[in-house]
Design a protein around this motif. Structure first.
Motif, PDB file in Angstrom:
ATOM      1  N   GLN A 130       0.839  -1.208   0.000  1.00 29.13           N
ATOM      2  CA  GLN A 130       0.000   0.000   0.000  1.00 29.13           C
ATOM      3  C   GLN A 130       0.870   1.253   0.000  1.00 29.13           C
ATOM      4  O   GLN A 130       0.592   2.212  -0.721  1.00 29.13           O
ATOM      5  CB  GLN A 130      -0.919   0.019   1.238  1.00 29.13           C
ATOM      6  CG  GLN A 130      -2.093  -0.927   1.168  1.00 29.13           C
ATOM      7  CD  GLN A 130      -3.100  -0.494   0.146  1.00 29.13           C
ATOM      8  OE1 GLN A 130      -3.078  -0.972  -0.986  1.00 29.13           O
ATOM      9  NE2 GLN A 130      -3.984   0.399   0.505  1.00 29.13           N
ATOM     10  N   LYS A 131       1.946   1.227   0.823  1.00 34.17           N
ATOM     11  CA  LYS A 131       2.844   2.386   0.871  1.00 34.17           C
ATOM     12  C   LYS A 131       3.515   2.603  -0.487  1.00 34.17           C
ATOM     13  O   LYS A 131       3.647   3.724  -0.952  1.00 34.17           O
ATOM     14  CB  LYS A 131       3.895   2.193   1.967  1.00 34.17           C
ATOM     15  CG  LYS A 131       3.334   2.307   3.365  1.00 34.17           C
ATOM     16  CD  LYS A 131       4.402   2.031   4.410  1.00 34.17           C
ATOM     17  CE  LYS A 131       3.808   2.076   5.810  1.00 34.17           C
ATOM     18  NZ  LYS A 131       4.787   1.686   6.835  1.00 34.17           N
ATOM     19  N   ILE A 132       3.943   1.468  -1.088  1.00 32.67           N
ATOM     20  CA  ILE A 132       4.594   1.569  -2.407  1.00 32.67           C
ATOM     21  C   ILE A 132       3.599   2.108  -3.429  1.00 32.67           C
ATOM     22  O   ILE A 132       3.948   2.975  -4.249  1.00 32.67           O
ATOM     23  CB  ILE A 132       5.145   0.189  -2.841  1.00 32.67           C
ATOM     24  CG1 ILE A 132       6.333  -0.179  -1.951  1.00 32.67           C
ATOM     25  CG2 ILE A 132       5.544   0.178  -4.298  1.00 32.67           C
ATOM     26  CD1 ILE A 132       6.814  -1.606  -2.123  1.00 32.67           C
ATOM     27  N   ILE A 133       2.360   1.621  -3.379  1.00 21.01           N
ATOM     28  CA  ILE A 133       1.325   2.094  -4.318  1.00 21.01           C
ATOM     29  C   ILE A 133       1.074   3.580  -4.119  1.00 21.01           C
ATOM     30  O   ILE A 133       0.996   4.355  -5.087  1.00 21.01           O
ATOM     31  CB  ILE A 133       0.024   1.281  -4.149  1.00 21.01           C
ATOM     32  CG1 ILE A 133       0.223  -0.140  -4.696  1.00 21.01           C
ATOM     33  CG2 ILE A 133      -1.153   1.951  -4.842  1.00 21.01           C
ATOM     34  CD1 ILE A 133      -0.899  -1.099  -4.366  1.00 21.01           C
ATOM     35  N   GLU A 134       0.963   3.998  -2.843  1.00 22.61           N
ATOM     36  CA  GLU A 134       0.748   5.419  -2.566  1.00 22.61           C
ATOM     37  C   GLU A 134       1.934   6.242  -3.070  1.00 22.61           C
ATOM     38  O   GLU A 134       1.754   7.308  -3.666  1.00 22.61           O
ATOM     39  CB  GLU A 134       0.557   5.632  -1.060  1.00 22.61           C
ATOM     40  CG  GLU A 134      -0.772   5.121  -0.532  1.00 22.61           C
ATOM     41  CD  GLU A 134      -0.868   5.182   0.985  1.00 22.61           C
ATOM     42  OE1 GLU A 134       0.060   5.732   1.642  1.00 22.61           O
ATOM     43  OE2 GLU A 134      -1.874   4.679   1.514  1.00 22.61           O
ATOM     44  N   SER A 135       3.138   5.720  -2.824  1.00 24.41           N
ATOM     45  CA  SER A 135       4.340   6.418  -3.290  1.00 24.41           C
ATOM     46  C   SER A 135       4.349   6.518  -4.815  1.00 24.41           C
ATOM     47  O   SER A 135       4.650   7.575  -5.381  1.00 24.41           O
ATOM     48  CB  SER A 135       5.568   5.663  -2.783  1.00 24.41           C
ATOM     49  OG  SER A 135       6.692   5.975  -3.519  1.00 24.41           O
ATOM     50  N   LEU A 136       4.000   5.387  -5.485  1.00 18.38           N
ATOM     51  CA  LEU A 136       3.947   5.399  -6.951  1.00 18.38           C
ATOM     52  C   LEU A 136       2.842   6.323  -7.459  1.00 18.38           C
ATOM     53  O   LEU A 136       3.028   7.011  -8.482  1.00 18.38           O
ATOM     54  CB  LEU A 136       3.740   3.978  -7.486  1.00 18.38           C
ATOM     55  CG  LEU A 136       4.943   3.040  -7.328  1.00 18.38           C
ATOM     56  CD1 LEU A 136       4.566   1.629  -7.743  1.00 18.38           C
ATOM     57  CD2 LEU A 136       6.137   3.536  -8.117  1.00 18.38           C
ATOM     58  N   ASP A 137       1.707   6.359  -6.751  1.00 19.55           N
ATOM     59  CA  ASP A 137       0.626   7.286  -7.139  1.00 19.55           C
ATOM     60  C   ASP A 137       1.114   8.728  -7.041  1.00 19.55           C
ATOM     61  O   ASP A 137       0.866   9.537  -7.951  1.00 19.55           O
ATOM     62  CB  ASP A 137      -0.603   7.088  -6.241  1.00 19.55           C
ATOM     63  CG  ASP A 137      -1.464   5.924  -6.684  1.00 19.55           C
ATOM     64  OD1 ASP A 137      -1.304   5.464  -7.832  1.00 19.55           O
ATOM     65  OD2 ASP A 137      -2.310   5.478  -5.877  1.00 19.55           O
TER      66      ASP A 137
END
Length: 184
Positions: free
Chosen positions: A109-116
């Motif tokens: 989730q953190k990686i997805i948020e970071s990528l977003d």
């Protein structure tokens, strides 16, 4: 007198003998009755002993059956405890896996948020680059239109890409133009 006495004695002895015979008969009858009672008692005792032996055997069978039931229950209890331990271990293992997966999910989730966030920044940069490139192109077009050159020379100059580069170099905009082309 002596004979009379003797007769009396004999009569008394006879009467005593009769009485003794009667008593003896009574005693024999009593003895027979007692023997019959004794035999009945012996039979009753024998029957009671047989009943007691049968009951003892039946009780022993019940005790053995109960022992077998207890052993079966102990085995079932042992197996149930073993299954419970295995289930507890499996549950602990599953909980560990769930916690690990939850941690991985949170990391994802953190990686997805970071990528977003990075994607949004890149889109903003792309939009800004496209806007800058359009503005730059409009500025060049306006500059070319305001220039005192002939219309034909401008047309020829703009039709060749290498000529556009020489004009851009002339004005020091080559870096901005390259950046705009890369971003577009």
């Amino acid at each position: 007198m002596y004979i009379e006495d003797l007769h009396d004695k004999v009569d008394r002895s006879r009467e005593e003998l009769k009485r003794s015979d009667s008593e003896r008969l009574l005693l024999l009858q009593e003895l027979n009755r007692k023997e019959a009672e004794l035999q009945n008692s012996a039979l009753c005792i024998e029957e009671l002993e047989e009943s007691i032996a049968a009951m003892a055997l039946e009780s022993q069978c019940e005790i053995e059956s109960m022992k077998l039931d207890i052993m079966a229950l102990e085995q079932s209890c042992f197996e149930a405890n073993k299954i419970q331990e295995e289930t507890t271990e499996e549950r602990a293992r599953m909980n560990g896996m769930i916690q690990e997966l939850e941690a991985q999910f949170q990391d994802a989730q953190k990686i997805i948020e970071s990528l977003d966030d990075e994607n949004k920044e890149l889109k903003e940069k792309l939009d800004m680059s496209e806007k800058n490139a359009r503005l730059f192109c409009q500025g060049i077009e306006e500059w070319l239109q305001n220039k005192d050159r002939s219309h034909q020379k401008c047309q020829t100059c703009l039709s060749k890409p290498e000529d556009k580069l020489s004009i851009l170099k002339e004005f020091g905009y080559i870096t901005l133009y390259n950046y705009a082309l890369i971003c577009v």
